[in-house]
Design a protein around this motif. Structure first.
Motif, short mmCIF file in Angstrom:
data_model
loop_
_atom_site.label_atom_id
_atom_site.label_comp_id
_atom_site.label_asym_id
_atom_site.label_seq_id
_atom_site.Cartn_x
_atom_site.Cartn_y
_atom_site.Cartn_z
N ARG A 222 38.73 -19.77 22.84
CA ARG A 222 40.02 -19.79 22.14
C ARG A 222 40.63 -18.40 22.04
O ARG A 222 41.86 -18.27 21.93
CB ARG A 222 39.85 -20.39 20.75
N HIS A 223 39.80 -17.37 22.10
CA HIS A 223 40.32 -16.00 21.94
C HIS A 223 40.39 -15.23 23.25
O HIS A 223 41.03 -14.17 23.29
CB HIS A 223 39.44 -15.23 20.94
N PHE A 224 39.77 -15.73 24.30
CA PHE A 224 39.71 -14.97 25.55
C PHE A 224 41.06 -15.02 26.26
O PHE A 224 41.64 -16.08 26.46
CB PHE A 224 38.63 -15.54 26.47
N GLY A 225 41.55 -13.83 26.65
CA GLY A 225 42.86 -13.75 27.29
C GLY A 225 42.83 -14.20 28.74
O GLY A 225 43.58 -15.08 29.15
N GLY A 226 41.98 -13.56 29.55
CA GLY A 226 41.84 -13.96 30.95
C GLY A 226 43.11 -13.82 31.76
O GLY A 226 43.37 -14.62 32.67
N ALA A 227 43.93 -12.80 31.44
CA ALA A 227 45.18 -12.55 32.15
C ALA A 227 45.53 -11.08 31.98
O ALA A 227 45.01 -10.40 31.08
CB ALA A 227 46.30 -13.43 31.59
N PRO A 228 46.42 -10.53 32.82
CA PRO A 228 46.80 -9.13 32.66
C PRO A 228 47.40 -8.87 31.28
O PRO A 228 48.14 -9.69 30.73
CB PRO A 228 47.85 -8.92 33.76
N ALA A 229 47.06 -7.71 30.72
CA ALA A 229 47.64 -7.27 29.46
C ALA A 229 48.92 -6.49 29.75
O ALA A 229 49.13 -6.01 30.87
CB ALA A 229 46.64 -6.38 28.71
N PRO A 230 49.80 -6.34 28.77
CA PRO A 230 51.00 -5.51 28.99
C PRO A 230 50.61 -4.07 29.36
O PRO A 230 49.62 -3.53 28.87
CB PRO A 230 51.70 -5.54 27.62
N ASP A 231 51.41 -3.48 30.24
CA ASP A 231 51.17 -2.10 30.63
C ASP A 231 51.35 -1.16 29.44
O ASP A 231 52.19 -1.39 28.56
CB ASP A 231 52.15 -1.67 31.73
N LEU A 232 50.57 -0.09 29.43
CA LEU A 232 50.73 1.01 28.49
C LEU A 232 51.11 2.26 29.28
O LEU A 232 51.12 2.25 30.50
CB LEU A 232 49.44 1.25 27.71
N ARG A 233 51.42 3.34 28.56
CA ARG A 233 51.75 4.58 29.24
C ARG A 233 51.13 5.75 28.49
O ARG A 233 51.12 5.78 27.26
CB ARG A 233 53.26 4.77 29.36
N LEU A 234 50.60 6.70 29.26
CA LEU A 234 50.00 7.89 28.69
C LEU A 234 50.99 9.06 28.69
O LEU A 234 51.95 9.07 29.47
CB LEU A 234 48.77 8.31 29.50
N ALA A 235 50.72 10.02 27.84
CA ALA A 235 51.35 11.34 27.91
C ALA A 235 50.21 12.36 27.99
O ALA A 235 49.17 12.19 27.35
CB ALA A 235 52.22 11.60 26.69
N ILE A 236 50.39 13.39 28.81
CA ILE A 236 49.34 14.36 29.05
C ILE A 236 49.91 15.78 28.93
O ILE A 236 50.99 16.07 29.43
CB ILE A 236 48.71 14.18 30.45
N GLU A 237 49.15 16.62 28.27
CA GLU A 237 49.46 18.04 28.22
C GLU A 237 48.14 18.81 28.29
O GLU A 237 47.41 18.93 27.31
CB GLU A 237 50.19 18.38 26.91
N GLY A 238 47.81 19.28 29.50
CA GLY A 238 46.55 19.98 29.69
C GLY A 238 45.36 19.08 29.44
O GLY A 238 45.24 18.00 30.02
N ASP A 239 44.48 19.50 28.53
CA ASP A 239 43.30 18.71 28.18
C ASP A 239 43.59 17.63 27.15
O ASP A 239 42.71 16.82 26.85
CB ASP A 239 42.19 19.62 27.64
N ARG A 240 44.80 17.63 26.59
CA ARG A 240 45.18 16.64 25.57
C ARG A 240 45.87 15.46 26.22
O ARG A 240 46.64 15.60 27.16
CB ARG A 240 46.10 17.26 24.53
N LEU A 241 45.57 14.29 25.67
CA LEU A 241 46.14 13.06 26.20
C LEU A 241 46.37 12.11 25.03
O LEU A 241 45.57 12.02 24.11
CB LEU A 241 45.16 12.45 27.22
N TRP A 242 47.49 11.37 25.08
CA TRP A 242 47.77 10.42 24.01
C TRP A 242 48.61 9.27 24.57
O TRP A 242 49.11 9.33 25.69
CB TRP A 242 48.48 11.10 22.84
N LEU A 243 48.75 8.21 23.79
CA LEU A 243 49.56 7.07 24.18
C LEU A 243 51.03 7.37 23.92
O LEU A 243 51.41 7.70 22.79
CB LEU A 243 49.14 5.82 23.41
N ALA A 244 51.84 7.26 24.95
CA ALA A 244 53.27 7.48 24.79
C ALA A 244 53.98 6.22 24.31
O ALA A 244 55.08 6.29 23.80
CB ALA A 244 53.88 7.93 26.11
#
Length: 369
Positions: free
Chosen positions: A347-369
């Motif tokens: 009942r809880h299993f998705g079994g399909a592609p999830a919505p795309d996400l996007r990253l932001a990167i600055e050098g060694d730092r990375l976060w969700l944009a």
């Protein structure tokens, strides 16, 4: 030189402040009665999604949707789909029955030739063809097919006979994959991801591996190989070792952003060592100024982002593209614990592609944009 992801890195993860993906609702199935997971686009050699027939070709793991979602791993077949915008079209199983030399087909990568004339697939063969009891042997194979496109009609010629790319040497890489046989305990020689190094034009594959020279059960690693001038793949020492820390660094892959190299992998809380710190289910990675390293954990810990605490198993198998798009599939959505009851899990299993996400990167730092 092998770089190390250590317990000290993971212990520095602050669960109160770590980046988390937004909550995900259970998606509608793309194909009724079929589970889909671990997927990847057909890419150009620079890692970007190749434009084919006005959209993107994807290869996905697929299996009939049985009561227990975990049963899918023992039935996995590669499937071809075409996406234009948010519309998906099923093009059927990638291979004919009996084509692969194993009992299941697991993850890999696919590269379109510069002239758009053919696709080369690097993938994992699990088990052996015709086995009565499923085994966990894993072998890396490559095959290719001619691509033709007329309008929105996409056709692939018969795939070439699969050729085994690499064999674990028992020196750097474990040969016995069984590891107990339970999910999360098997060893790794799987998930080949192609990479063309812009620094020298050499071709590499990265793969999930297990360290042979380890005294720990938790001996996950990122393996690598380089294509020789004669076309063979030369096995190289592991790029990343998580010795004593983690059993599975899955689907490792590399991108280049602003002149730096970023290596990503997926892992789960349950495959960290029992006697050490455990990170959440999430996307992890390291960065380096060159492919040879040394590699440094992004954000100081290795964690890029995790599933949200309210749904810590909602997505998995993240795949980062050079434009910093992140693709994954919907796993166990809307629940804080994995159900023991298969019916509840279904009942809880998705079994399909999830919505795309996007990253932001600055050098060694990375976060969700």
């Amino acid at each position: 030189m092998t770089s190390h992801w250590t317990a000290a890195h993971v212990a520095a993860i602050d669960r109160a402040t770590m980046a988390c993906a937004p909550l995900l609702s259970k998606p509608q199935p793309l194909i009724e009665g079929i589970d889909l997971w671990d997927y990847w686009p057909v890419q150009a050699e620079d890692g970007s999604q190749a434009l084919i027939a006005g959209g993107t070709l994807f290869i996905l793991l697929s299996a009939p949707a049985l009561l227990d979602p975990d049963a899918r791993h023992g039935m996995a077949r590669l499937r071809l789909m075409h996406r234009v915008g948010d519309k998906w079209r099923d093009l059927g199983l990638l291979f004919d029955d009996g084509f692969s030399p194993g009992s299941r087909e697991w993850s890999g990568s696919a590269i379109l030739s510069p002239d758009h004339g053919h696709i080369t697939l690097y993938y994992t063969v699990a088990g052996t063809r015709g086995e009565d009891v499923l085994s966990f042997s894993q072998r890396l194979f490559e095959t290719r097919a001619a691509l033709s496109v007329e309008g929105d009609a996409i056709a692939l010629s018969p795939w070439s006979t699969p050729v085994e790319m690499l064999v674990p040497d028992g020196i750097d890489y474990v040969r016995d994959m069984e590891g107990g046989g339970a999910i999360g305990t098997i060893k790794a020689f799987r998930d080949p991801a192609f990479f063309r190094d812009p620094a020298d034009g050499a071709a590499y594959v990265f793969f999930a591996a297990s360290l042979a020279q380890s005294s720990s059960f938790w001996n996950g690693a990122v393996g690598m190989a380089r294509r020789a001038p004669d076309g063979r793949w030369d096995l190289l020492p592991p790029l990343i070792a998580a010795d004593g820390l983690n059993n599975e660094l899955e689907r490792p892959h590399v991108i280049v952003h602003d002149g730096r190299y970023y290596l990503f992998w997926s892992t789960q809380q349950k495959v960290f060592a029992d006697d050490g710190p455990a990170g959440p289910n999430g996307l992890y990675g390291m960065t380096s100024d060159s492919l040879a390293g040394p590699w440094r954990p992004i954000n100081g810990t290795g964690l890029a982002f995790a599933n949200p605490p309210q749904a810590p198993f909602q997505a998995y198998s993240w795949f980062v593209l050079p434009d910093l798009t992140v693709q994954s599939f919907a796993d166990m959505t809307g629940i804080a614990h994995v159900p023991a009851d298969p019916a509840q899990a279904r009942r809880h299993f998705g079994g399909a592609p999830a919505p795309d996400l996007r990253l932001a990167i600055e050098g060694d730092r990375l976060w969700l944009a």
